[in-house]
Design a protein around this motif. Sequence first.
Motif, mmCIF file in Angstrom:
data_model
loop_
_atom_site.group_PDB
_atom_site.id
_atom_site.type_symbol
_atom_site.label_atom_id
_atom_site.label_comp_id
_atom_site.label_asym_id
_atom_site.label_seq_id
_atom_site.Cartn_x
_atom_site.Cartn_y
_atom_site.Cartn_z
ATOM 1 N N ARG A 54 0.845 -1.203 0.000
ATOM 2 C CA ARG A 54 0.000 0.000 0.000
ATOM 3 C C ARG A 54 0.879 1.251 0.000
ATOM 4 O O ARG A 54 1.964 1.255 0.576
ATOM 5 N N GLY A 55 0.379 2.300 -0.658
ATOM 6 C CA GLY A 55 1.137 3.546 -0.695
ATOM 7 C C GLY A 55 0.321 4.673 -1.276
ATOM 8 O O GLY A 55 -0.897 4.553 -1.441
ATOM 9 N N LYS A 56 1.011 5.777 -1.578
ATOM 10 C CA LYS A 56 0.364 6.963 -2.146
ATOM 11 C C LYS A 56 1.166 7.467 -3.333
ATOM 12 O O LYS A 56 2.398 7.415 -3.335
ATOM 13 N N VAL A 57 0.453 7.989 -4.333
ATOM 14 C CA VAL A 57 1.093 8.573 -5.505
ATOM 15 C C VAL A 57 1.716 9.906 -5.110
ATOM 16 O O VAL A 57 1.038 10.779 -4.559
ATOM 17 N N ILE A 58 3.019 10.050 -5.366
ATOM 18 C CA ILE A 58 3.714 11.313 -5.112
ATOM 19 C C ILE A 58 3.631 12.189 -6.359
ATOM 20 O O ILE A 58 3.355 13.374 -6.299
ATOM 21 N N SER A 59 3.910 11.579 -7.504
ATOM 22 C CA SER A 59 3.895 12.274 -8.784
ATOM 23 C C SER A 59 3.673 11.228 -9.871
ATOM 24 O O SER A 59 3.930 10.051 -9.650
ATOM 25 N N TRP A 60 3.216 11.645 -11.044
ATOM 26 C CA TRP A 60 2.976 10.679 -12.108
ATOM 27 C C TRP A 60 3.069 11.349 -13.473
ATOM 28 O O TRP A 60 3.040 12.578 -13.572
ATOM 29 N N THR A 61 3.190 10.520 -14.502
ATOM 30 C CA THR A 61 3.205 11.010 -15.878
ATOM 31 C C THR A 61 2.617 9.937 -16.784
ATOM 32 O O THR A 61 2.468 8.785 -16.378
ATOM 33 N N LEU A 62 2.306 10.333 -17.993
ATOM 34 C CA LEU A 62 1.745 9.414 -18.980
ATOM 35 C C LEU A 62 2.825 9.111 -20.015
ATOM 36 O O LEU A 62 3.380 10.026 -20.627
ATOM 37 N N LEU A 93 0.855 2.388 -13.207
ATOM 38 C CA LEU A 93 -0.487 2.375 -12.621
ATOM 39 C C LEU A 93 -1.399 1.601 -13.560
ATOM 40 O O LEU A 93 -1.225 1.631 -14.780
ATOM 41 N N THR A 94 -2.391 0.914 -12.991
ATOM 42 C CA THR A 94 -3.313 0.113 -13.785
ATOM 43 C C THR A 94 -4.724 0.264 -13.225
ATOM 44 O O THR A 94 -4.910 0.754 -12.110
ATOM 45 N N ASP A 95 -5.696 -0.165 -13.990
ATOM 46 C CA ASP A 95 -7.110 -0.137 -13.565
ATOM 47 C C ASP A 95 -7.564 1.268 -13.173
ATOM 48 O O ASP A 95 -8.363 1.432 -12.251
ATOM 49 N N VAL A 96 -7.048 2.275 -13.891
ATOM 50 C CA VAL A 96 -7.430 3.655 -13.564
ATOM 51 C C VAL A 96 -7.388 4.502 -14.838
ATOM 52 O O VAL A 96 -6.524 4.321 -15.688
ATOM 53 N N ASP A 97 -8.353 5.396 -14.957
ATOM 54 C CA ASP A 97 -8.368 6.357 -16.049
ATOM 55 C C ASP A 97 -7.388 7.473 -15.681
ATOM 56 O O ASP A 97 -7.425 7.972 -14.553
ATOM 57 N N PRO A 98 -6.505 7.876 -16.608
ATOM 58 C CA PRO A 98 -5.544 8.932 -16.281
ATOM 59 C C PRO A 98 -6.179 10.205 -15.714
ATOM 60 O O PRO A 98 -5.570 10.899 -14.903
ATOM 61 N N ASP A 99 -7.417 10.505 -16.119
ATOM 62 C CA ASP A 99 -8.097 11.700 -15.596
ATOM 63 C C ASP A 99 -8.405 11.582 -14.104
ATOM 64 O O ASP A 99 -8.666 12.586 -13.439
ATOM 65 N N GLU A 100 -8.389 10.366 -13.575
ATOM 66 C CA GLU A 100 -8.718 10.151 -12.161
ATOM 67 C C GLU A 100 -7.492 10.123 -11.255
ATOM 68 O O GLU A 100 -7.608 10.090 -10.037
ATOM 69 N N ILE A 101 -6.286 10.122 -11.844
ATOM 70 C CA ILE A 101 -5.064 10.040 -11.043
ATOM 71 C C ILE A 101 -4.783 11.387 -10.393
ATOM 72 O O ILE A 101 -4.827 12.426 -11.047
ATOM 73 N N LYS A 102 -4.506 11.342 -9.097
ATOM 74 C CA LYS A 102 -4.210 12.558 -8.339
ATOM 75 C C LYS A 102 -3.014 12.300 -7.435
ATOM 76 O O LYS A 102 -2.826 11.189 -6.952
ATOM 77 N N GLU A 103 -2.227 13.329 -7.188
ATOM 78 C CA GLU A 103 -1.163 13.215 -6.195
ATOM 79 C C GLU A 103 -1.817 12.951 -4.846
ATOM 80 O O GLU A 103 -2.852 13.532 -4.518
ATOM 81 N N GLY A 104 -1.248 12.035 -4.081
ATOM 82 C CA GLY A 104 -1.813 11.669 -2.789
ATOM 83 C C GLY A 104 -2.818 10.537 -2.861
ATOM 84 O O GLY A 104 -3.284 10.047 -1.840
ATOM 85 N N MET A 105 -3.174 10.109 -4.084
ATOM 86 C CA MET A 105 -4.135 9.012 -4.255
ATOM 87 C C MET A 105 -3.574 7.738 -3.614
ATOM 88 O O MET A 105 -2.414 7.393 -3.816
ATOM 89 N N GLU A 106 -4.403 7.062 -2.834
ATOM 90 C CA GLU A 106 -3.984 5.816 -2.198
ATOM 91 C C GLU A 106 -4.052 4.684 -3.211
ATOM 92 O O GLU A 106 -5.028 4.547 -3.945
ATOM 93 N N VAL A 107 -2.988 3.879 -3.250
ATOM 94 C CA VAL A 107 -2.890 2.785 -4.212
ATOM 95 C C VAL A 107 -2.450 1.509 -3.504
ATOM 96 O O VAL A 107 -1.938 1.541 -2.393
ATOM 97 N N GLU A 108 -2.690 0.380 -4.199
ATOM 98 C CA GLU A 108 -2.264 -0.922 -3.677
ATOM 99 C C GLU A 108 -1.636 -1.722 -4.800
ATOM 100 O O GLU A 108 -2.001 -1.581 -5.969
ATOM 101 N N MET A 109 -0.684 -2.580 -4.444
ATOM 102 C CA MET A 109 0.010 -3.396 -5.416
ATOM 103 C C MET A 109 -0.876 -4.532 -5.915
ATOM 104 O O MET A 109 -1.615 -5.128 -5.139
ATOM 105 N N VAL A 110 -0.773 -4.799 -7.211
ATOM 106 C CA VAL A 110 -1.430 -5.945 -7.826
ATOM 107 C C VAL A 110 -0.433 -6.582 -8.799
ATOM 108 O O VAL A 110 0.505 -5.932 -9.244
#
Length: 134
Positions: A54-62, A93-110
Motif C-alpha cells: 500500500r502507498g500513495k502517488v507522489i507524482s505521475w506522468t503518462l 499504474l493500472t485499472d485507472v483512467d488517467p483523468d482520475e489520477i491525483k497526487e496523494g491518491m492511495e494505491v495498492e500493489m497488484v
Amino acid sequence: MGKPMQVSRYWRHFKEKYRLIGGKCENGHVFFPKRPVCPVCGSRNVEDFQFSGRGKVISWTLVRNPPSGFEYYKPYPIALIQLEEGPVILAQLTDVDPDEIKEGMEVEMVTRKIREFDEDGIILYGYKFRPMLK
C-alpha cells in the motif's frame, strides 16, 4: 527483433516482482529493492522485508512513447509511489483512467502482465499499482 529473454535473471528477481519483498537492516531501515548493504547506515546484516503493497502517488506522468516491447500498453501512466513503510518506488499504474489520477491518491500493489515476448511465448508478470479499493 528484440533481445532474447533472460529467464534466469527474471527468476532471480521473482520475490521483488511478485511479492514486493525488499530489505530491512539490523538498525530497522527498510528499502526496496533488497541490497546486500543498507543504503542508509551501511549495515551488512540485511534480511528480507515484506512490504504491505500500500502507498500513495507522489507524482505521475503518462508514457506516450514507450520502450520497445511495451507498445501494446501505450499510453500508460507511471508513478512515483511512496510505500506505507517509507521507500519510494517507480511503478506503472493500472485499472485507472488517467483523468482520475491525483497526487496523494492511495494505491495498492497488484500482479499484472508486464510484457510478452512473441518470439518464444514468454509472458512476464510483475507488480503494478491500482487505486485502493474502498
